[in-house]
Design an enzyme around this catalytic site. Sequence first.
Site, PDB file in Angstrom:
ATOM      1  N   ASP A 113       0.855  -1.189   0.000  1.00  0.00           N
ATOM      2  CA  ASP A 113       0.000   0.000   0.000  1.00  0.00           C
ATOM      3  C   ASP A 113       0.889   1.236   0.000  1.00  0.00           C
ATOM      4  OD1 ASP A 113      -3.287   0.222   1.103  1.00  0.00           O
ATOM      5  OD2 ASP A 113      -2.105   1.999   0.617  1.00  0.00           O
ATOM      6  N   ASN A 121     -10.215   5.863   8.029  1.00  0.00           N
ATOM      7  CA  ASN A 121     -10.042   4.488   7.522  1.00  0.00           C
ATOM      8  C   ASN A 121     -10.476   3.447   8.550  1.00  0.00           C
ATOM      9  OD1 ASN A 121      -6.783   5.364   6.198  1.00  0.00           O
ATOM     10  ND2 ASN A 121      -8.747   5.478   5.177  1.00  0.00           N
ATOM     11  N   LEU A 122     -10.464   3.837   9.829  1.00  0.00           N
ATOM     12  CA  LEU A 122     -10.522   2.828  10.892  1.00  0.00           C
ATOM     13  C   LEU A 122     -11.841   2.073  10.972  1.00  0.00           C
ATOM     14  CD1 LEU A 122      -8.591   4.583  13.811  1.00  0.00           C
ATOM     15  CD2 LEU A 122      -7.706   3.248  11.912  1.00  0.00           C
ATOM     16  N   HIS A 123     -12.915   2.647  10.451  1.00  0.00           N
ATOM     17  CA  HIS A 123     -14.210   1.963  10.541  1.00  0.00           C
ATOM     18  C   HIS A 123     -14.251   0.705   9.680  1.00  0.00           C
ATOM     19  CE1 HIS A 123     -16.551   2.866   6.738  1.00  0.00           C
ATOM     20  NE2 HIS A 123     -15.366   3.336   6.521  1.00  0.00           N
ATOM     21  N   ARG A 124     -13.338   0.583   8.740  1.00  0.00           N
ATOM     22  CA  ARG A 124     -13.354  -0.597   7.878  1.00  0.00           C
ATOM     23  C   ARG A 124     -11.999  -1.280   7.743  1.00  0.00           C
ATOM     24  NH1 ARG A 124     -12.860   3.791   4.592  1.00  0.00           N
ATOM     25  NH2 ARG A 124     -11.698   3.640   2.647  1.00  0.00           N
ATOM     26  N   ASP A 189      -8.321   0.179  -4.886  1.00  0.00           N
ATOM     27  CA  ASP A 189      -9.496   1.036  -4.799  1.00  0.00           C
ATOM     28  C   ASP A 189      -9.654   1.928  -6.027  1.00  0.00           C
ATOM     29  OD1 ASP A 189      -7.429   2.785  -4.493  1.00  0.00           O
ATOM     30  OD2 ASP A 189      -7.787   3.184  -2.371  1.00  0.00           O
ATOM     31  N   CYS A 230     -10.141 -13.130 -17.927  1.00  0.00           N
ATOM     32  CA  CYS A 230      -9.417 -12.158 -17.118  1.00  0.00           C
ATOM     33  C   CYS A 230     -10.289 -10.904 -17.014  1.00  0.00           C
ATOM     34  CB  CYS A 230      -8.040 -11.848 -17.718  1.00  0.00           C
ATOM     35  SG  CYS A 230      -8.052 -10.683 -19.099  1.00  0.00           S
ATOM     36  N   CYS A 247     -14.790   5.394  -2.370  1.00  0.00           N
ATOM     37  CA  CYS A 247     -15.388   5.278  -1.035  1.00  0.00           C
ATOM     38  C   CYS A 247     -15.500   6.628  -0.339  1.00  0.00           C
ATOM     39  CB  CYS A 247     -14.584   4.316  -0.171  1.00  0.00           C
ATOM     40  SG  CYS A 247     -14.756   2.597  -0.700  1.00  0.00           S
ATOM     41  N   CYS A 308      -5.140 -11.569 -22.681  1.00  0.00           N
ATOM     42  CA  CYS A 308      -5.071 -13.029 -22.517  1.00  0.00           C
ATOM     43  C   CYS A 308      -5.586 -13.778 -23.747  1.00  0.00           C
ATOM     44  CB  CYS A 308      -5.812 -13.475 -21.248  1.00  0.00           C
ATOM     45  SG  CYS A 308      -7.606 -13.556 -21.400  1.00  0.00           S
ATOM     46  N   CYS A 420     -20.025  23.220  -1.558  1.00  0.00           N
ATOM     47  CA  CYS A 420     -20.239  21.775  -1.378  1.00  0.00           C
ATOM     48  C   CYS A 420     -19.093  21.274  -0.506  1.00  0.00           C
ATOM     49  CB  CYS A 420     -20.301  21.061  -2.722  1.00  0.00           C
ATOM     50  SG  CYS A 420     -18.752  21.100  -3.623  1.00  0.00           S
TER      51      CYS A 420
END
Lengths: 467, 101
Positions: A113, A121-124, A189, A230, A247, A308, A420
């Site tokens: 990563d 990030n910690l909730h998932r 992601d 593939c 996300c 492929c 926004c």
Amino acid sequence: MAQDVCFLKAQLKEKEKEISALKNKLAQLEKTHTSVLELQDRVTPLTPLTAKAALSNEDIMRYSRQLLLPELGVQGQLNLSKTSVLVVGCGGLGCPLAQYLAAAGIGRVGLLDYDEVELSNLHRQVLHGEENVGQAKALSAAHAVKRLNAAVECIPYHLQLSPENALQLIQQHLDLADLIYDIVADCSDNVPTRYLVNDACVLSGKPLVSASALRMEGQLTVYNYCGGPCYRCLYPVPPPPETVTNCSDGGVLGVVPGVMGCFQALEVLKIASGRGSSCSQQLMIFDAQDARFRSIKLRPKKAGCAVCGENPSVTQLEDYEAFCGSAATDKCRKLNLLSRDQRISVQDYKFITVNQEPHLLLDVRPPVEVDICHLPFSLNIPLSSLEEKKSEHIQLLQERIRELKQQMAGDCWPPVYVICKLGNDSQKAVQVLEKMSGSDLDSITVKDISGGLMAWAVKIDPTFPQY
Amino acid sequence: MAAPVSIQLEFGGGAELLFDGVKKHHVTLPSQSEPWDVKQLLVWIQRNLLKERPELFVQGDSVRPGILVLINDADWELMGELDYQLQDQDNVVFISTLHGG
């Protein structure tokens, strides 16, 4: 006397030799111990995993509950211990995946990563804890995995998978006997990385266990496995960038990637143990809202596939960001749709509020985000309502503008400032409103507040929440 | 004349957001001289269900890249894609591919 001296000297020499041997041994041990969790910022050669001849008593105790399964058994467990898996992305999918692979006794996991752990990030991303915020995700995940099972070799890579390093990482040596990672799990992601991982797996002949999750849904397929299709067979053309939601824009319930990451672990373990996966040429769809899994029969491998197929046009890795027209991250893009005089900064807007200049503040986020936080006195009309010209919303906007006009001296219209979260949707809204100005609406001046509420939180009001 | 066809349409993976967030739609395609195929269904969806931003759903006479079409739980490519002739009670699913993780 002379004899004694000679004897002592010889004895001393012996002891020195012993000390030096012990020092070497210690250094060796320390080196292997620290290298296990040494963060790799580039691809370094690895030694191939060696197969264990038999399970130790400790292994038998530790894995006893799964050894009892005829589907795994001793041979399956031994197979796991000689398998190495590359986990691309240590986020919502990669965390539970790596956790279950390590718990089950996989031989080696490469944890890749480029990113650092953030509070959001910690909730998932359940391998990371509060104390890891700011740390490289790869390292944080590796520590957690190591704590769970010290026998698993963990290689944290703090780097972005790229066309330059991908094959080197997966394949390492062109000699087939030395293939380092046996299975690749795509827990990334973003679209360019998904094509990159796919092509690297096809070119190096590795099965790819791929999952994704967003909002309340997940998808899983095993690509390039047992003659199946593939990723490119299914998606020869990348989606238009504006149709891709990440996300941080769309949201995700943590348990959804949790379920999908566990599912990925299951398929990896089935392949690694020798049982085989049944998800080749199958798409598993998980709908968390309806609590429903659905299995879809996919097309077979395509003879005309660019990578492929029988006459592939992709024979080496290419520039996937250019191919997809988007960046290989899930960070939000910054749009630039307006000219400078159509935008004001958050500082300018602060000045306007301090001077109590009459204006209308239009917040164009969806109501669910307005519930999280908003500025007082803002009128909320979501961008989608403006785009669809929902009559009740347009009427409301018109009324508010006219009310403000009555409070103003002379014959001028109050300016409309659009806000926004990050300043992308607000620019689109300015374009929509400008088109309506003078026809669907009175002639108004519309400006975008550059950077949106997140810029407001950073630059003007540190007590304003960030999300 | 071909009789009207009743089918179930489903949208997922975010494609439902183009249809007011409604995932399942029971629809009846009116009777017409030719049997209904998927190509005509896409036109019908655009005219009757999809009001705004068609570019997020269709491209040319097919679906846009990144949307997978499933007919009765099978990839539409196994069924003849745009030329598949719809049968009464068919289930057609439009799934937008997810990329998050």
